[in-house]
Scaffold this motif. Structure first.
Motif, PDB file in Angstrom:
ATOM      1  N   UNK A  23       0.822  -1.205   0.000  1.00  0.00           N
ATOM      2  CA  UNK A  23       0.000   0.000   0.000  1.00  0.00           C
ATOM      3  C   UNK A  23       0.859   1.259   0.000  1.00  0.00           C
ATOM      4  N   UNK A  24       2.015   1.198   0.603  1.00  0.00           N
ATOM      5  CA  UNK A  24       2.881   2.373   0.742  1.00  0.00           C
ATOM      6  C   UNK A  24       3.502   2.749  -0.597  1.00  0.00           C
ATOM      7  N   UNK A  25       3.561   4.058  -0.850  1.00  0.00           N
ATOM      8  CA  UNK A  25       4.208   4.535  -2.068  1.00  0.00           C
ATOM      9  C   UNK A  25       5.684   4.813  -1.798  1.00  0.00           C
ATOM     10  N   UNK A  26       6.415   4.989  -2.889  1.00  0.00           N
ATOM     11  CA  UNK A  26       7.783   5.481  -2.771  1.00  0.00           C
ATOM     12  C   UNK A  26       7.738   6.899  -2.210  1.00  0.00           C
ATOM     13  N   UNK A  27       8.858   7.388  -1.735  1.00  0.00           N
ATOM     14  CA  UNK A  27       8.895   8.744  -1.172  1.00  0.00           C
ATOM     15  C   UNK A  27       8.460   9.796  -2.188  1.00  0.00           C
ATOM     16  N   UNK A  28       8.751   9.571  -3.467  1.00  0.00           N
ATOM     17  CA  UNK A  28       8.358  10.557  -4.482  1.00  0.00           C
ATOM     18  C   UNK A  28       6.917  10.349  -4.970  1.00  0.00           C
ATOM     19  N   UNK A  29       6.210   9.384  -4.383  1.00  0.00           N
ATOM     20  CA  UNK A  29       4.805   9.094  -4.691  1.00  0.00           C
ATOM     21  C   UNK A  29       4.586   8.663  -6.140  1.00  0.00           C
ATOM     22  N   UNK A  30       5.643   8.267  -6.844  1.00  0.00           N
ATOM     23  CA  UNK A  30       5.515   7.906  -8.250  1.00  0.00           C
ATOM     24  C   UNK A  30       4.828   6.554  -8.458  1.00  0.00           C
ATOM     25  N   UNK A  31       4.914   5.685  -7.462  1.00  0.00           N
ATOM     26  CA  UNK A  31       4.285   4.367  -7.559  1.00  0.00           C
ATOM     27  C   UNK A  31       4.318   3.718  -6.180  1.00  0.00           C
ATOM     28  N   UNK A  32       3.617   2.601  -6.070  1.00  0.00           N
ATOM     29  CA  UNK A  32       3.656   1.824  -4.832  1.00  0.00           C
ATOM     30  C   UNK A  32       4.961   1.033  -4.795  1.00  0.00           C
ATOM     31  N   UNK A  80      -2.239  -4.319   4.257  1.00  0.00           N
ATOM     32  CA  UNK A  80      -2.005  -2.975   4.771  1.00  0.00           C
ATOM     33  C   UNK A  80      -2.479  -2.824   6.211  1.00  0.00           C
ATOM     34  N   UNK A  81      -1.664  -2.193   7.025  1.00  0.00           N
ATOM     35  CA  UNK A  81      -1.971  -2.034   8.447  1.00  0.00           C
ATOM     36  C   UNK A  81      -3.273  -1.253   8.649  1.00  0.00           C
ATOM     37  N   UNK A  82      -3.597  -0.363   7.708  1.00  0.00           N
ATOM     38  CA  UNK A  82      -4.820   0.440   7.839  1.00  0.00           C
ATOM     39  C   UNK A  82      -5.972  -0.129   7.007  1.00  0.00           C
ATOM     40  N   UNK A  83      -5.756  -1.302   6.431  1.00  0.00           N
ATOM     41  CA  UNK A  83      -6.806  -1.945   5.651  1.00  0.00           C
ATOM     42  C   UNK A  83      -7.722  -2.773   6.534  1.00  0.00           C
ATOM     43  N   UNK A  84      -8.741  -3.315   5.913  1.00  0.00           N
ATOM     44  CA  UNK A  84      -9.719  -4.146   6.613  1.00  0.00           C
ATOM     45  C   UNK A  84      -9.357  -5.605   6.369  1.00  0.00           C
ATOM     46  N   UNK A  85      -9.026  -6.330   7.435  1.00  0.00           N
ATOM     47  CA  UNK A  85      -8.648  -7.733   7.282  1.00  0.00           C
ATOM     48  C   UNK A  85      -8.909  -8.487   8.586  1.00  0.00           C
ATOM     49  N   UNK A 153      -6.292   7.835   1.381  1.00  0.00           N
ATOM     50  CA  UNK A 153      -7.019   6.735   0.752  1.00  0.00           C
ATOM     51  C   UNK A 153      -7.637   5.806   1.794  1.00  0.00           C
ATOM     52  N   UNK A 154      -6.912   5.577   2.888  1.00  0.00           N
ATOM     53  CA  UNK A 154      -7.384   4.693   3.952  1.00  0.00           C
ATOM     54  C   UNK A 154      -8.070   5.460   5.087  1.00  0.00           C
ATOM     55  N   UNK A 155      -8.266   6.765   4.904  1.00  0.00           N
ATOM     56  CA  UNK A 155      -8.903   7.608   5.931  1.00  0.00           C
ATOM     57  C   UNK A 155      -8.230   7.454   7.292  1.00  0.00           C
ATOM     58  N   UNK A 156      -6.916   7.479   7.292  1.00  0.00           N
ATOM     59  CA  UNK A 156      -6.142   7.284   8.520  1.00  0.00           C
ATOM     60  C   UNK A 156      -6.232   8.527   9.394  1.00  0.00           C
ATOM     61  N   UNK A 157      -6.406   8.297  10.689  1.00  0.00           N
ATOM     62  CA  UNK A 157      -6.461   9.388  11.666  1.00  0.00           C
ATOM     63  C   UNK A 157      -5.206   9.325  12.556  1.00  0.00           C
ATOM     64  N   UNK A 158      -4.907  10.429  13.231  1.00  0.00           N
ATOM     65  CA  UNK A 158      -3.775  10.396  14.160  1.00  0.00           C
ATOM     66  C   UNK A 158      -3.948   9.337  15.250  1.00  0.00           C
ATOM     67  N   UNK A 159      -5.184   9.135  15.675  1.00  0.00           N
ATOM     68  CA  UNK A 159      -5.456   8.133  16.704  1.00  0.00           C
ATOM     69  C   UNK A 159      -5.154   6.718  16.198  1.00  0.00           C
ATOM     70  N   UNK A 160      -5.505   6.448  14.952  1.00  0.00           N
ATOM     71  CA  UNK A 160      -5.199   5.139  14.369  1.00  0.00           C
ATOM     72  C   UNK A 160      -3.686   4.926  14.270  1.00  0.00           C
ATOM     73  N   UNK A 161      -2.965   5.964  13.878  1.00  0.00           N
ATOM     74  CA  UNK A 161      -1.510   5.846  13.810  1.00  0.00           C
ATOM     75  C   UNK A 161      -0.928   5.552  15.186  1.00  0.00           C
TER      76      UNK A 161
END
Length: 191
Positions: A23-32, A80-85, A153-161
């Motif tokens: 799920x994580x992109x590269x630092x330049x956000x060019x791709x996963x 993904x840690x923030x995904x549903x599984x 994309x995953x609607x991550x909140x500071x609390x979730x982090x």
């Protein structure tokens, strides 16, 4: 099958990790990123940031854990840690993958490398606790560097982090989480 044949079969299979997208992109956000890139990058993080471990660690063991930790994603895929599984289902898939993938090796290497992988998964030794911490740090840094990456994309909140990442990082590298928290808070404040 000879010992060498078994070792080469394992190494050939390990190449498939390059095809597992995360799920994580590269630092330049060019791709996963793929899981092999993640494994390399998280090992580099551990090597550079080992001085921040909460307790003394054997860096070479930590690096070995991180080299092996995601091989199971060849069969089980990235979760993904923030995904549903379902965590129990994920664990079952990963255990089956570990059986198959480590099972390609000669028995001594199969047992030794599988034991290191299991130690990482259990996160009880100082080395494994730090390795797990670093495994959580690298994606956070990637998301911060890429303008939030996949957090929106995953609607991550500071609390979730804090719950999903912070507790694990704080356990093995509290100074790192303290430094990251400031950056995370700044990112969310700027949204």
């Amino acid at each position: 099958m000879s010992r060498l044949d078994a070792q080469l079969a394992f190494l050939t299979e390990a190449d498939r990790l390059k095809s597992v997208l995360r799920a994580t992109t590269l630092h330049d956000a060019s791709r996963r990123e793929n899981s092999a890139e993640h494994s390399w990058h998280v090992m580099l993080h551990a090597l550079v940031l080992a001085e921040h471990a909460a307790r003394p660690v054997d860096v070479s063991r930590v690096l070995t854990m991180l080299l092996l930790h995601d091989l199971v994603e060849i069969d089980a895929g990235d979760t993904p840690i923030h995904g549903d599984h379902d965590p129990a289902e994920q664990e079952a898939r990963e255990q089956a993958a570990a059986d198959r993938i480590f099972g390609l090796l000669p028995a001594d290497q199969r047992d030794g490398l599988r034991a290191i992988w299991e130690e990482f998964e259990a996160a009880e030794s100082d080395d494994a606790v730090f390795a797990k911490s670093i495994d959580r740090v690298q994606p956070v840094l990637s998301n911060l560097a890429s303008g939030g990456g996949t957090w929106p994309e995953y609607n991550v909140t500071p609390e979730q982090l804090e719950t999903r990442v912070g507790t694990k990082v704080s356990r093995g590298a509290p100074a790192l989480w303290s430094g990251l928290s400031d950056r995370i808070n700044a990112w969310f404040a700027g949204r």
